[in-house]
Design an enzyme around this catalytic site. Sequence first.
Site, mmCIF file in Angstrom:
data_model
loop_
_atom_site.group_PDB
_atom_site.id
_atom_site.type_symbol
_atom_site.label_atom_id
_atom_site.label_comp_id
_atom_site.label_asym_id
_atom_site.label_seq_id
_atom_site.Cartn_x
_atom_site.Cartn_y
_atom_site.Cartn_z
ATOM 1 N N TYR A 135 -14.260 25.788 27.610
ATOM 2 C CA TYR A 135 -13.777 26.500 28.801
ATOM 3 C C TYR A 135 -13.543 27.943 28.346
ATOM 4 O O TYR A 135 -12.825 28.174 27.371
ATOM 5 C CB TYR A 135 -12.437 25.939 29.300
ATOM 6 N N SER A 187 -18.146 19.048 29.360
ATOM 7 C CA SER A 187 -17.925 20.436 28.950
ATOM 8 C C SER A 187 -17.710 20.513 27.441
ATOM 9 O O SER A 187 -17.066 19.646 26.839
ATOM 10 C CB SER A 187 -16.704 21.023 29.669
ATOM 11 N N HIS A 245 -15.030 14.465 28.019
ATOM 12 C CA HIS A 245 -14.992 13.690 29.264
ATOM 13 C C HIS A 245 -16.048 14.200 30.239
ATOM 14 O O HIS A 245 -16.462 15.350 30.166
ATOM 15 C CB HIS A 245 -13.622 13.807 29.931
ATOM 16 N N THR A 284 -16.164 14.490 34.371
ATOM 17 C CA THR A 284 -15.358 14.326 35.583
ATOM 18 C C THR A 284 -16.182 13.561 36.619
ATOM 19 O O THR A 284 -17.268 13.993 36.999
ATOM 20 C CB THR A 284 -14.926 15.694 36.144
ATOM 21 N N HIS A 335 -21.393 16.230 33.951
ATOM 22 C CA HIS A 335 -21.550 16.946 32.686
ATOM 23 C C HIS A 335 -20.347 16.704 31.794
ATOM 24 O O HIS A 335 -19.288 16.303 32.270
ATOM 25 C CB HIS A 335 -21.699 18.457 32.932
#
Length: 198
Positions: free
Chosen positions: A133, A130, A43, A45, A128
């Site tokens: 994480y 990701s 995804h 954001t 962006h």
Amino acid sequence: MGGSSIWLCPPAGTQIEAVLIKLISNTVPAYFGDEKVPDFRPHATITSEIPSNLDPQEVLDSIDIKELPNVVFSSMVIGETFFTRGTLHIEKNDSIVALATHCREKFAFGGQSKDDAEKWAREIFTPHVSLVYSNLWPIPEDVSKAIENDVLSAGIGLSGVSGSNSEPDMNGWKGGKLLLVPTSKPLDEWVVLAERNL
């Protein structure tokens, strides 16, 4: 980061979605050793800070889409925060900036002035996708290079990287799906509250 976030996801069942899922779920986590890096869906954001007292489906349904968002990957970047440790940066083209500005103005913190929303979209917003994480910092140079090589060998095109050859539909996506996710909660409580196909 309070409230919920609006995510822009690739169209379901596309090759770019499948490749991103594999990178996020399998390929990239292998470089982080014993750290149990979280799994999440691909995804970008669009904005956060959507108040939790708003109806999730009404939020997504009332977004005015004048032009389908066009996601174009530009580079692979190692960021300095947990959520940006490894990202594919997205070109800030008119369609992405317009969507972010509109969502920010209409919903963030319960609504912002057009000037504030435009300023945020121009100066702060860093679109962006990701790839991981992680708490690992700094990221070793060989790991950073290996991740970029994996991205390129998976067929993903990066407009800012010379020699990055890919199929046109592998350098991003057009349209896709909007999700509303309560990102102010712990990661294991990030559930989809609402979704809308574009």
